[in-house]
Motif scaffolding. Structure first.
Motif, PDB file in Angstrom:
ATOM      1  N   ALA A  60       0.854  -1.188   0.000  1.00  0.00           N
ATOM      2  CA  ALA A  60       0.000   0.000   0.000  1.00  0.00           C
ATOM      3  C   ALA A  60       0.890   1.238   0.000  1.00  0.00           C
ATOM      4  N   ILE A  61       0.487   2.255  -0.765  1.00  0.00           N
ATOM      5  CA  ILE A  61       1.312   3.454  -0.934  1.00  0.00           C
ATOM      6  C   ILE A  61       0.435   4.696  -0.869  1.00  0.00           C
ATOM      7  N   VAL A  62       0.931   5.722  -0.195  1.00  0.00           N
ATOM      8  CA  VAL A  62       0.306   7.050  -0.188  1.00  0.00           C
ATOM      9  C   VAL A  62       1.380   8.080  -0.469  1.00  0.00           C
ATOM     10  N   GLN A  63       1.124   8.983  -1.409  1.00  0.00           N
ATOM     11  CA  GLN A  63       2.050  10.070  -1.688  1.00  0.00           C
ATOM     12  C   GLN A  63       1.272  11.374  -1.852  1.00  0.00           C
ATOM     13  N   VAL A  64       1.882  12.466  -1.411  1.00  0.00           N
ATOM     14  CA  VAL A  64       1.325  13.802  -1.605  1.00  0.00           C
ATOM     15  C   VAL A  64       2.343  14.639  -2.358  1.00  0.00           C
ATOM     16  N   TYR A  65       1.875  15.332  -3.393  1.00  0.00           N
ATOM     17  CA  TYR A  65       2.738  16.165  -4.219  1.00  0.00           C
ATOM     18  C   TYR A  65       2.284  17.618  -4.176  1.00  0.00           C
ATOM     19  N   VAL A  66       3.197  18.507  -4.526  1.00  0.00           N
ATOM     20  CA  VAL A  66       2.877  19.922  -4.678  1.00  0.00           C
ATOM     21  C   VAL A  66       3.733  20.458  -5.817  1.00  0.00           C
ATOM     22  N   ALA A  67       3.138  21.335  -6.637  1.00  0.00           N
ATOM     23  CA  ALA A  67       3.867  21.934  -7.755  1.00  0.00           C
ATOM     24  C   ALA A  67       3.410  23.367  -7.938  1.00  0.00           C
ATOM     25  N   PRO A 111       6.570  18.343  -9.976  1.00  0.00           N
ATOM     26  CA  PRO A 111       6.068  18.222  -8.603  1.00  0.00           C
ATOM     27  C   PRO A 111       7.169  17.896  -7.605  1.00  0.00           C
ATOM     28  N   MET A 112       6.920  18.283  -6.358  1.00  0.00           N
ATOM     29  CA  MET A 112       7.797  17.965  -5.242  1.00  0.00           C
ATOM     30  C   MET A 112       7.038  17.044  -4.296  1.00  0.00           C
ATOM     31  N   ASP A 170       1.980  11.304 -10.925  1.00  0.00           N
ATOM     32  CA  ASP A 170       3.114  12.194 -10.649  1.00  0.00           C
ATOM     33  C   ASP A 170       3.402  13.096 -11.837  1.00  0.00           C
ATOM     34  N   GLY A 171       2.355  13.465 -12.570  1.00  0.00           N
ATOM     35  CA  GLY A 171       2.539  14.276 -13.762  1.00  0.00           C
ATOM     36  C   GLY A 171       2.938  15.709 -13.460  1.00  0.00           C
ATOM     37  N   LEU A 172       3.648  16.332 -14.401  1.00  0.00           N
ATOM     38  CA  LEU A 172       3.946  17.756 -14.281  1.00  0.00           C
ATOM     39  C   LEU A 172       2.634  18.533 -14.220  1.00  0.00           C
ATOM     40  N   TRP A 173       2.603  19.578 -13.404  1.00  0.00           N
ATOM     41  CA  TRP A 173       1.407  20.404 -13.315  1.00  0.00           C
ATOM     42  C   TRP A 173       1.550  21.576 -14.281  1.00  0.00           C
TER      43      TRP A 173
END
Length: 263
Positions: free
Chosen positions: A59-66, A121-122, A113-116
């Motif tokens: 199971a995986i959880v990730q949060v991104y910000v861009a 993204p970070m 995880d696509g570019l915004w």
């Protein structure tokens, strides 16, 4: 009076320094393609998310910000969350998008995880392993309980950062520390100005995200003035600044076993 003057000068210096760093850190796709529009801006995978097929049993959880698209990227960022349960071979993504109709909470609007729109993204949160399925259940409940699912205002909120801050409050195990330039994360309705901070580790008071103060274990101390965040993170030493978000040590939550996270 002298104290007020010193505070004003200090904030002005912080603004100048952080804006300079923001200019220096402008993303290449946006600055290098003068004729590029939002419709043609790249949104391909950044290659950050783990291969969900190879990690089928995890199971995986990730949060991104861009950075947001265009000139607003100098001031603000856009966040989103992805996850998959053990046994699944594809991610589910959720973020808030204001231009796709009345239902602003979008499922699988873009690549995990696509570019915004040209901005890379970070990674803010990366949880894998035992116990993450239970966290995903909490995340899904938080998404369903988001109180502004049919309302969007880019400034001061509610917006995409308000949505992610809501998830952070509802799921403290994420230890989600949104950067200071996540404008909208501090938005609170006028009827509920006091409550848990977005990291789920502290408290905040905020008037519609325009004036407020947050204090917590994860975020340290942050003052919000007209949506601009100024503060200090003591746990992972760093300045919290407008425009660039953070200057200092990383605050990414990384864990193979929830409850044993490391920053």
């Amino acid at each position: 009076m002298k104290l007020i003057q010193r505070i004003t000068v200090g904030l002005a210096v912080w603004l100048s320094v952080s804006y300079g760093f923001s200019l220096a850190d402008d993303v290449l796709p946006r600055s290098g393609a003068k004729n590029q529009s939002w419709a043609t801006a790249p949104r391909y995978s950044a290659g950050i998310a783990p291969n969900p097929v190879q990690l089928e049993h995890s199971a995986i959880v990730q949060v991104y910000v861009a950075k947001t698209y265009g000139w607003r990227g100098m001031f603000a960022v856009h966040p989103w969350i992805i996850y998959k349960r053990a046994g699944e071979t594809a991610y589910t993504r959720y973020d808030v998008v204001g231009w796709r109709g009345n239902d602003v909470v979008q499922r699988n609007y873009g690549l995990p995880d696509g570019l915004w729109f040209g901005a890379r993204p970070m990674l803010l949160v990366n949880l894998q392993g035992q116990g993450v399925d239970a966290i995903i259940t909490q995340i899904e409940a938080a998404i369903r309980s988001y109180p502004y699912a049919h309302t969007y205002r880019s400034y001061p909120g509610p917006n995409s950062n308000t949505f992610m801050a809501h998830i952070g409050r509802e799921v403290p195990a994420l230890r989600l520390d949104l950067p200071a330039n996540a404008i909208g994360k501090d938005y609170r309705s006028i009827s509920h100005p006091i409550g848990m901070s977005p990291t789920g580790s502290g408290w905040q008071v905020s008037l519609l995200g325009l004036l407020g103060l947050s204090i917590g274990i994860e975020e340290g101390v942050e003052l919000n003035v007209l949506g601009l965040g100024f503060g200090v993170d003591v746990k992972q030493p760093a300045l919290r600044l407008p425009f660039i978000g953070r200057l200092g040590m990383s605050s990414t939550t990384v864990s193979d076993t929830p409850g044993q996270e490391g920053r």
